[in-house]
Design a protein around this motif. Sequence first.
Motif, PDB file in Angstrom:
ATOM      1  N   THR A  22      -1.303 -24.504   9.818  1.00  0.00           N
ATOM      2  CA  THR A  22      -0.222 -24.756   8.868  1.00  0.00           C
ATOM      3  C   THR A  22      -0.304 -26.206   8.414  1.00  0.00           C
ATOM      4  O   THR A  22      -1.093 -26.993   8.954  1.00  0.00           O
ATOM      5  N   SER A  23       0.521 -26.562   7.476  1.00  0.00           N
ATOM      6  CA  SER A  23       0.537 -27.945   6.992  1.00  0.00           C
ATOM      7  C   SER A  23       1.028 -28.908   8.077  1.00  0.00           C
ATOM      8  O   SER A  23       0.786 -30.107   8.002  1.00  0.00           O
ATOM      9  N   GLU A  24       1.676 -28.357   9.100  1.00  0.00           N
ATOM     10  CA  GLU A  24       2.175 -29.181  10.199  1.00  0.00           C
ATOM     11  C   GLU A  24       1.270 -29.143  11.414  1.00  0.00           C
ATOM     12  O   GLU A  24       1.596 -29.732  12.446  1.00  0.00           O
ATOM     13  N   GLY A  25       0.155 -28.435  11.344  1.00  0.00           N
ATOM     14  CA  GLY A  25      -0.781 -28.344  12.461  1.00  0.00           C
ATOM     15  C   GLY A  25      -1.015 -26.907  12.877  1.00  0.00           C
ATOM     16  O   GLY A  25      -0.636 -25.960  12.174  1.00  0.00           O
ATOM     17  N   THR A  26      -1.631 -26.735  14.032  1.00  0.00           N
ATOM     18  CA  THR A  26      -1.959 -25.412  14.548  1.00  0.00           C
ATOM     19  C   THR A  26      -0.714 -24.767  15.148  1.00  0.00           C
ATOM     20  O   THR A  26       0.007 -25.383  15.928  1.00  0.00           O
ATOM     21  N   LEU A  27      -0.497 -23.518  14.775  1.00  0.00           N
ATOM     22  CA  LEU A  27       0.665 -22.766  15.251  1.00  0.00           C
ATOM     23  C   LEU A  27       0.171 -21.506  15.948  1.00  0.00           C
ATOM     24  O   LEU A  27      -0.716 -20.817  15.445  1.00  0.00           O
ATOM     25  N   THR A  28       0.738 -21.210  17.124  1.00  0.00           N
ATOM     26  CA  THR A  28       0.440 -19.952  17.811  1.00  0.00           C
ATOM     27  C   THR A  28       1.615 -19.020  17.612  1.00  0.00           C
ATOM     28  O   THR A  28       2.739 -19.319  18.015  1.00  0.00           O
ATOM     29  N   ARG A  29       1.352 -17.895  16.963  1.00  0.00           N
ATOM     30  CA  ARG A  29       2.393 -16.902  16.672  1.00  0.00           C
ATOM     31  C   ARG A  29       2.269 -15.779  17.695  1.00  0.00           C
ATOM     32  O   ARG A  29       1.215 -15.182  17.863  1.00  0.00           O
ATOM     33  N   LYS A  30       3.373 -15.482  18.396  1.00  0.00           N
ATOM     34  CA  LYS A  30       3.417 -14.384  19.360  1.00  0.00           C
ATOM     35  C   LYS A  30       4.280 -13.270  18.789  1.00  0.00           C
ATOM     36  O   LYS A  30       5.337 -13.530  18.209  1.00  0.00           O
ATOM     37  N   GLN A  31       3.826 -12.043  19.008  1.00  0.00           N
ATOM     38  CA  GLN A  31       4.625 -10.892  18.593  1.00  0.00           C
ATOM     39  C   GLN A  31       4.226  -9.678  19.416  1.00  0.00           C
ATOM     40  O   GLN A  31       3.119  -9.608  19.948  1.00  0.00           O
TER      41      GLN A  31
END
Length: 139
Positions: free
Chosen positions: A51-60
């Motif tokens: 993302t524009s704010e850095g690496t994001l880990t999405r859990k679902q």
Amino acid sequence: MGYHSDLSGEITFNPPIPWGELQDSEFISPGGNAEWRRLVWLRMVEETVETSEGTLTRKQAVAIRPSDAGELRAGPLVSQLQEIVTKHGEGRTFDGHILVLGECSPDIWRVQVEDGKAVEVRPRIVWPDGVEVNFNDHI
């Protein structure tokens, strides 16, 4: 000791359940010995996105899976599946089943979700001469 069953398969659902709905959920296995606490758990997936704010880990959560513990007693399977469906099923469609194979033949059945309800489904055998065997008469 007691009557044991093997569980396999999974029930997928759409849309996935986002982490925001699942924090502190009793339906996510912490692993290890906790697998014994329930017959079914939510199967979680993690996706890493930039993302524009850095690496994001999405859990679902994407499916309902059987416990990894061995020597399970499947009696409360329908009610435990219904707990998950009641808590997270609104607005979701379900597909698939959990298959149960008991120690003794012909103990085979499955659970699935139909119209928002967890249901037990027993198979039927029809011999080539057309004679049908009702499993409920033999268990």
